[in-house]
Motif scaffolding. Structure first.
Motif, PDB file in Angstrom:
ATOM      1  N   LEU A 165     -29.112  -1.372 -20.204  1.00 48.62           N
ATOM      2  CA  LEU A 165     -28.564  -0.589 -19.099  1.00 48.62           C
ATOM      3  C   LEU A 165     -27.057  -0.774 -18.978  1.00 48.62           C
ATOM      4  O   LEU A 165     -26.329   0.172 -18.640  1.00 48.62           O
ATOM      5  N   THR A 166     -26.581  -1.978 -19.242  1.00 52.43           N
ATOM      6  CA  THR A 166     -25.138  -2.209 -19.182  1.00 52.43           C
ATOM      7  C   THR A 166     -24.422  -1.441 -20.282  1.00 52.43           C
ATOM      8  O   THR A 166     -23.380  -0.819 -20.051  1.00 52.43           O
ATOM      9  N   LEU A 167     -24.971  -1.463 -21.495  1.00 51.76           N
ATOM     10  CA  LEU A 167     -24.373  -0.696 -22.578  1.00 51.76           C
ATOM     11  C   LEU A 167     -24.443   0.801 -22.278  1.00 51.76           C
ATOM     12  O   LEU A 167     -23.518   1.559 -22.614  1.00 51.76           O
ATOM     13  N   SER A 168     -25.494   1.248 -21.618  1.00 46.91           N
ATOM     14  CA  SER A 168     -25.611   2.663 -21.241  1.00 46.91           C
ATOM     15  C   SER A 168     -24.493   3.073 -20.291  1.00 46.91           C
ATOM     16  O   SER A 168     -24.048   4.224 -20.295  1.00 46.91           O
ATOM     17  N   ALA A 169     -24.067   2.128 -19.452  1.00 50.04           N
ATOM     18  CA  ALA A 169     -22.983   2.425 -18.502  1.00 50.04           C
ATOM     19  C   ALA A 169     -21.609   2.270 -19.147  1.00 50.04           C
ATOM     20  O   ALA A 169     -20.719   3.106 -18.944  1.00 50.04           O
ATOM     21  N   GLU A 170     -21.431   1.207 -19.922  1.00 54.60           N
ATOM     22  CA  GLU A 170     -20.123   0.928 -20.510  1.00 54.60           C
ATOM     23  C   GLU A 170     -19.831   1.770 -21.749  1.00 54.60           C
ATOM     24  O   GLU A 170     -18.675   2.114 -22.019  1.00 54.60           O
ATOM     25  N   LEU A 171     -20.887   2.048 -22.541  1.00 61.10           N
ATOM     26  CA  LEU A 171     -20.731   2.764 -23.820  1.00 61.10           C
ATOM     27  C   LEU A 171     -19.689   2.085 -24.703  1.00 61.10           C
ATOM     28  O   LEU A 171     -18.872   2.743 -25.367  1.00 61.10           O
ATOM     29  N   HIS A 172     -19.745   0.753 -24.685  1.00 58.93           N
ATOM     30  CA  HIS A 172     -18.806  -0.040 -25.484  1.00 58.93           C
ATOM     31  C   HIS A 172     -19.431  -1.417 -25.679  1.00 58.93           C
ATOM     32  O   HIS A 172     -19.719  -2.118 -24.701  1.00 58.93           O
ATOM     33  N   PHE A 173     -19.663  -1.813 -26.939  1.00 60.04           N
ATOM     34  CA  PHE A 173     -20.338  -3.070 -27.220  1.00 60.04           C
ATOM     35  C   PHE A 173     -19.511  -4.273 -26.761  1.00 60.04           C
ATOM     36  O   PHE A 173     -20.053  -5.238 -26.230  1.00 60.04           O
ATOM     37  N   GLY A 174     -18.196  -4.215 -26.969  1.00 64.58           N
ATOM     38  CA  GLY A 174     -17.348  -5.335 -26.579  1.00 64.58           C
ATOM     39  C   GLY A 174     -17.326  -5.550 -25.080  1.00 64.58           C
ATOM     40  O   GLY A 174     -17.451  -6.685 -24.603  1.00 64.58           O
ATOM     41  N   ARG A 175     -17.153  -4.470 -24.311  1.00 62.99           N
ATOM     42  CA  ARG A 175     -17.120  -4.599 -22.847  1.00 62.99           C
ATOM     43  C   ARG A 175     -18.468  -5.052 -22.312  1.00 62.99           C
ATOM     44  O   ARG A 175     -18.542  -5.817 -21.344  1.00 62.99           O
ATOM     45  N   THR A 176     -19.544  -4.555 -22.925  1.00 68.31           N
ATOM     46  CA  THR A 176     -20.882  -4.977 -22.498  1.00 68.31           C
ATOM     47  C   THR A 176     -21.062  -6.470 -22.711  1.00 68.31           C
ATOM     48  O   THR A 176     -21.555  -7.190 -21.823  1.00 68.31           O
ATOM     49  N   ALA A 177     -20.660  -6.970 -23.876  1.00 64.22           N
ATOM     50  CA  ALA A 177     -20.781  -8.398 -24.163  1.00 64.22           C
ATOM     51  C   ALA A 177     -19.946  -9.223 -23.197  1.00 64.22           C
ATOM     52  O   ALA A 177     -20.398 -10.255 -22.672  1.00 64.22           O
ATOM     53  N   GLU A 178     -18.725  -8.760 -22.922  1.00 66.05           N
ATOM     54  CA  GLU A 178     -17.850  -9.491 -22.005  1.00 66.05           C
ATOM     55  C   GLU A 178     -18.419  -9.502 -20.592  1.00 66.05           C
ATOM     56  O   GLU A 178     -18.394 -10.533 -19.912  1.00 66.05           O
ATOM     57  N   ARG A 179     -18.929  -8.369 -20.167  1.00 65.82           N
ATOM     58  CA  ARG A 179     -19.462  -8.270 -18.796  1.00 65.82           C
ATOM     59  C   ARG A 179     -20.673  -9.162 -18.597  1.00 65.82           C
ATOM     60  O   ARG A 179     -20.858  -9.743 -17.516  1.00 65.82           O
ATOM     61  N   LEU A 180     -21.511  -9.313 -19.629  1.00 68.09           N
ATOM     62  CA  LEU A 180     -22.745 -10.093 -19.508  1.00 68.09           C
ATOM     63  C   LEU A 180     -22.611 -11.505 -20.066  1.00 68.09           C
ATOM     64  O   LEU A 180     -23.581 -12.268 -20.057  1.00 68.09           O
ATOM     65  N   HIS A 181     -21.420 -11.836 -20.564  1.00 65.65           N
ATOM     66  CA  HIS A 181     -21.160 -13.176 -21.097  1.00 65.65           C
ATOM     67  C   HIS A 181     -22.100 -13.514 -22.256  1.00 65.65           C
ATOM     68  O   HIS A 181     -22.687 -14.598 -22.320  1.00 65.65           O
ATOM     69  N   VAL A 182     -22.235 -12.567 -23.162  1.00 65.66           N
ATOM     70  CA  VAL A 182     -23.001 -12.780 -24.390  1.00 65.66           C
ATOM     71  C   VAL A 182     -22.134 -12.321 -25.555  1.00 65.66           C
ATOM     72  O   VAL A 182     -21.065 -11.725 -25.365  1.00 65.66           O
ATOM     73  N   SER A 183     -22.576 -12.573 -26.763  1.00 65.26           N
ATOM     74  CA  SER A 183     -21.826 -12.131 -27.936  1.00 65.26           C
ATOM     75  C   SER A 183     -22.141 -10.669 -28.246  1.00 65.26           C
ATOM     76  O   SER A 183     -23.195 -10.147 -27.861  1.00 65.26           O
ATOM     77  N   GLN A 184     -21.217 -10.013 -28.969  1.00 63.16           N
ATOM     78  CA  GLN A 184     -21.489  -8.649 -29.395  1.00 63.16           C
ATOM     79  C   GLN A 184     -22.696  -8.604 -30.325  1.00 63.16           C
ATOM     80  O   GLN A 184     -23.453  -7.624 -30.321  1.00 63.16           O
ATOM     81  N   ALA A 185     -22.849  -9.672 -31.129  1.00 60.03           N
ATOM     82  CA  ALA A 185     -24.006  -9.727 -32.024  1.00 60.03           C
ATOM     83  C   ALA A 185     -25.306  -9.707 -31.233  1.00 60.03           C
ATOM     84  O   ALA A 185     -26.284  -9.065 -31.626  1.00 60.03           O
ATOM     85  N   ARG A 186     -25.319 -10.405 -30.083  1.00 59.66           N
ATOM     86  CA  ARG A 186     -26.515 -10.425 -29.225  1.00 59.66           C
ATOM     87  C   ARG A 186     -26.813  -9.017 -28.704  1.00 59.66           C
ATOM     88  O   ARG A 186     -27.971  -8.585 -28.689  1.00 59.66           O
ATOM     89  N   VAL A 187     -25.769  -8.280 -28.279  1.00 60.10           N
ATOM     90  CA  VAL A 187     -25.962  -6.914 -27.801  1.00 60.10           C
ATOM     91  C   VAL A 187     -26.547  -6.053 -28.916  1.00 60.10           C
ATOM     92  O   VAL A 187     -27.515  -5.303 -28.712  1.00 60.10           O
ATOM     93  N   SER A 188     -25.988  -6.150 -30.106  1.00 63.65           N
ATOM     94  CA  SER A 188     -26.481  -5.359 -31.242  1.00 63.65           C
ATOM     95  C   SER A 188     -27.917  -5.708 -31.582  1.00 63.65           C
ATOM     96  O   SER A 188     -28.734  -4.824 -31.887  1.00 63.65           O
ATOM     97  N   GLN A 189     -28.252  -7.000 -31.525  1.00 69.72           N
ATOM     98  CA  GLN A 189     -29.621  -7.435 -31.836  1.00 69.72           C
ATOM     99  C   GLN A 189     -30.617  -6.834 -30.849  1.00 69.72           C
ATOM    100  O   GLN A 189     -31.699  -6.367 -31.235  1.00 69.72           O
ATOM    101  N   VAL A 190     -30.268  -6.857 -29.580  1.00 69.28           N
ATOM    102  CA  VAL A 190     -31.177  -6.334 -28.551  1.00 69.28           C
ATOM    103  C   VAL A 190     -31.384  -4.832 -28.741  1.00 69.28           C
ATOM    104  O   VAL A 190     -32.512  -4.331 -28.684  1.00 69.28           O
TER     105      VAL A 190
END
Length: 316
Positions: free
Chosen positions: A15-40
């Motif tokens: 849902l965060t990536l759906s709002a941000e439409l940016h992997f880096g900002r999503t990772a920063e906002r949720l305090h996770v790595s970009q790799a974690r966002v991509s994996q999910v």
């Protein structure tokens, strides 16, 4: 897909990536790595059997399947978090519970008698007050950060319930002390077309106030149909009054501002021809707890005098 098959953190990332439409900002906002966002996202796409996002070197956008999943998950995820939050608060505070009330007004004086009546009837319930900025008036309700909100009307949001009207107050025009209108005895909406007024900064459509709600305080057109230009932006009153003092724009504000925010570099001018603002209790339809209903009942039958000494508070 059954929501029970998904991890809450995975849903939050999607849902965060759906709002941000940016992997880096999503990772920063949720305090996770970009790799974690991509994996999910990869895991969700494999489970669904289709792409949720179209990705290029420059853009990220939802596919039609992604849009459908986002719309399906948003309300369910919000309700799940709300349920967990209520269970947690019940554990911490006992059966009497805690009620979180947001105020888009600084005028606690108008609400205090109703709060005193509620506390008298439910002495074991703890009431926590939160100030809500007009730049995102309904976000705290929808995110379950508060249980109910005192806000100005009208409110036409399908997921929100408008309860009892609590009080009314007049509008005044806030201008800089050296503004041409500062020496006037009164002002009207027609005056606004000759000068720039404030708007809310454009942001996420899920947080930006709806136009009809913003126009109830600062209209987009005068009664004669002249456009009222937005020449400055502010998301909270503290920024707004500083910009007014600096001569950036003028704006109608609710009458209580003159009592709480008096400054030598601004002036408040009566607007006698403008209909008064009406304030009401509002809550999320899916978050209507017994405490919220108890609060609405007390507020509906409470006594708050209007300018003539008559009670206001008939339910909508």
């Amino acid at each position: 897909m059954d929501l029970r098959d998904l991890d809450l953190r995975d849903i939050e990332i999607f849902l965060t990536l759906s709002a941000e439409l940016h992997f880096g900002r999503t990772a920063e906002r949720l305090h996770v790595s970009q790799a974690r966002v991509s994996q999910v996202i990869g895991k969700l796409e494999r489970r669904i059997g289709g792409k949720l996002f179209e990705r290029s070197s420059r853009t990220v956008r939802l596919t039609p399947i992604g849009v459908r999943l986002r719309d399906d998950l948003q309300t369910n995820y919000r309700d799940l978090r709300a349920s967990l939050g209520r269970a947690s608060r019940a554990t911490r505070y006992g059966d009497a519970g805690i009620l979180r009330l947001g105020l888009t007004s600084s005028d606690l004086e108008q609400v205090r008698p109703l709060l005193d009546a509620f506390q008298s009837k439910y002495p074991d319930c703890q009431v926590h007050l939160e100030h809500i900025h007009f730049g995102n008036p309904f976000g705290a309700l929808r995110e379950d950060a508060i249980d109910a909100l005192v806000s100005w009307l009208p409110i036409h949001e399908p997921d929100l319930v408008v309860g009892p009207t609590l009080y009314e107050e007049p509008f005044v025009l806030l201008v800089g002390a050296d503004h041409p209108l500062a020496q006037r005895e009164s002002a009207s909406y027609e005056d606004l077309a000759d000068y720039g007024v404030f708007g809310v900064p454009p942001s996420d459509p899920d947080t930006t106030p709806p136009d009809y709600w913003a126009a109830a305080a600062v209209p987009f057109f005068t009664p004669s149909g002249r456009p009222i230009a937005r020449t400055a932006h502010a998301a909270n009153f503290q920024d707004l009054i500083l910009l007014v003092a600096a001569g950036r724009a003028i704006t109608p504000v609710h009458g209580h501002a003159a009592r709480y925010y008096g400054r030598p570099d601004v002036a408040y001018i009566p607007m006698p021809d403008v209909p008064p603002a009406r304030w009401a209790l509002v809550w999320r339809r899916s978050g209507e707890t017994d405490l919220v209903k108890d609060l609405a009942e007390v507020f509906a039958t409470g006594y708050v005098p209007d300018a003539d000494g008559d009670p206001i508070g008939e339910p909508n």
